[in-house]
Design an enzyme around this catalytic site. Structure first.
Site, short mmCIF file in Angstrom:
data_model
loop_
_atom_site.label_atom_id
_atom_site.label_comp_id
_atom_site.label_asym_id
_atom_site.label_seq_id
_atom_site.Cartn_x
_atom_site.Cartn_y
_atom_site.Cartn_z
N SER A 79 0.66 -1.07 0.20
CA SER A 79 0.02 0.32 -0.51
C SER A 79 0.32 1.19 0.53
CB SER A 79 -1.06 0.08 1.17
OG SER A 79 -1.39 1.26 1.49
N TRP B 21 2.03 1.90 -3.41
CA TRP B 21 1.67 2.32 -4.01
C TRP B 21 0.78 3.56 -4.39
CZ3 TRP B 21 -3.09 5.31 -3.81
CH2 TRP B 21 -3.87 4.75 -4.64
N HIS B 22 1.63 4.07 -3.18
CA HIS B 22 1.46 5.43 -3.30
C HIS B 22 2.65 6.15 -3.68
CE1 HIS B 22 -1.88 4.89 -0.44
NE2 HIS B 22 -2.32 5.82 -0.45
N GLY B 23 3.78 5.94 -3.17
CA GLY B 23 4.91 5.85 -3.56
C GLY B 23 5.68 5.24 -3.56
#
Length: 476
Positions: A319, A322-324
């Site tokens: 997760s 996924w954001h960076g």
């Protein structure tokens, strides 16, 4: 085309009016065309990537349905998911890698010319990639049948209200709605418009106003110290919630105009008594996606305890990535994973535990602390912020005075920023008990209409002018 732009307002009015007069059997095609116009308005090649993704996953889902052996099914699934994962990895890592190479070139460690290429993540690509991957996995598991009508499937992937930042839809919920003839229902459309107005209030009156101060301090952290960082971190917690839940409200409300129900994406997350409860209320469509397609395939909690803990940690690291791809996001995800593990140890499955009021502020404080890693531009900036949170706290008056100077806000401005937040808190608290918009809609017209008009006036007057209002989650 931003939701909070005049062009989108005109686009939505035109699309809605035409949709109302288009016969039902052609409506899917009209919405599909409108969705591609909406997306390609940002950039032409975005539409090409969207179409190729749709074509690939549509064809492989049909192949999955026809495959006879488990090996064939796994091969089709891999052919569908691996390209999407690799493309996402490319977009997530290209810019950071180019930046590091340029830093090495500038330091003289590489005898090369600096790279000027910028790899921009196409708007919404993470969301419709995840939606497409979820669809393939559901077909592979036999949960749904592959959609044979290419147009309906293409609309499922590209439906414009949710295309850029979700909620991430599931095929079993959305495809049937696109096929069903849905007559215009005034109450549904009215509810959708009111939900959109509330979303605009959160985005324009709270998120965008808070962003000015948050960006000023977090983009130059070494110029500030002390209480100011605590205040802007809380402000960022409110900003990101209002920004993203505001987008979700606008998307859900917009879809209701066309008779489509999208899943709820936020349920008053800051009224959570634990980190686990927070993640059941925050960005629900993504949280459940990771649960169903990452955590459960890893074994979930149906494995030895150490594996269960590892599954939790892996899921939250994914997760974070996924954001960076920077260490900030990985650390943010890892901390949340560790917090979940700690809570699992303290509150084992099946053991009932009472909720105490003090858990609310403690949970909020912990979540705000993790937002530091999420918002800081670098891990060094995050560490600077953390190390300076209580600078000069031994002298309370100086501690407060320095914060006021750092923020650059008058007491009147700060009070003005707090009032909308109090409205937000009241709304979120009441929404835990009932649907606030439906309850308000049942009130007499001399009660509800002044509230509607006041909300629109506040949005028009108090949204910041001349600042960037792009939604935060567009960058993910």
């Amino acid at each position: 085309m931003l939701f909070n732009s005049v062009s989108f307002g005109i686009f939505l009015i035109v699309v809605f009016l035409l949709y109302c007069i288009v016969p039902h059997k052609y409506r899917w095609g009209f919405l599909l065309l409108a969705s591609y116009v909406f997306y390609m308005n940002i950039h032409l090649w975005y539409g090409i990537l969207l179409f190729l993704t749709t074509l690939l996953t549509y064809a492989l889902a049909l192949s999955l349905e026809k495959a006879h052996s488990g090996l064939q099914k796994k091969g089709c699934l891999a052919l569908g998911i691996l390209p999407l994962v690799l493309i996402l990895l490319f977009f997530k890592t290209a810019d950071p890698l180019i930046g590091k190479l340029n830093d090495m070139i500038a330091a003289g460690r590489l005898s090369l010319q600096p790279m000027t290429m910028a790899i921009l993540l196409p708007a919404g690509v993470s969301f419709y990639f995840f939606q497409s991957m979820g669809y393939l996995i559901d077909v592979y598991r036999g949960k749904i049948h592959a959609e044979t009508h290419f147009g309906y499937y293409a609309l499922f992937v590209s439906f414009f209200p949710q295309l850029l930042a979700g909620p991430i839809g599931r095929a079993d919920a959305l495809l049937a709605q696109f096929k069903k003839e849905r007559p215009f229902v005034y109450e549904e459309a009215s509810y959708g418009l009111k939900l959109m107005a509330w979303g605009y209030f959160k985005k324009l009156v709270i998120a965008d106003v808070f962003a000015i101060t948050v960006n000023k301090l977090y983009d130059d952290v070494h110029a500030y110290v002390g209480l100011a960082f605590i205040i802007v971190t809380v402000m960022f917690a409110i900003e990101i919630y209002c920004d993203f839940s505001g987008y979700s409200d606008i998307a859900i409300g917009c879809a209701k105009l066309f008779g489509i129900d999208l899943m709820t994406n936020f349920k008053s997350p800051y009224f959570s008594f634990s980190i686990k409860e927070f993640w059941s209320r925050w960005h629900i469509s993504l949280s459940t996606w990771f649960r169903d397609y990452v955590y459960i395939p890893l074994g979930g909690n149906r494995v030895p305890k150490w594996r269960h803990f590892l599954n939790l940690l892996i899921t939250f690291l994914v997760s974070g990535f996924w954001h960076g791809s920077t260490i900030n996001y990985l650390l943010w995800g890892g901390i949340h994973g560790m917090l979940q593990i700690v809570e699992t140890i303290i509150y084992p499955k099946g053991k009932e535990h009472k909720k105490h009021f003090w858990q609310l502020p403690i949970t909020f404080i912990v979540i705000c602390f993790t937002w530091i890693f999420f918002r800081a531009n670098t891990i060094q900036d995050a560490m600077w912020v953390i190390s300076r949170l209580f600078w000069d706290a031994s002298r309370p008056l100086n501690y407060l005075r320095t914060a006021v100077i750092c923020l650059g806000l008058s007491y009147v401005q700060m009070a003005g920023m707090c009032l909308p937040v109090l409205v937000l808190i009241l709304y979120d608290f009441l929404s835990l008990k009932f649907d606030v918009i439906k309850a308000l809609s049942k009130q007499a017209c001399f009660i509800r209409w002044p509230i509607y008009i006041l909300l629109l006036v506040v949005i028009a007057l108090f949204s910041p002018k001349g600042v960037s209002t792009e939604f935060i989650y567009f960058q993910f």
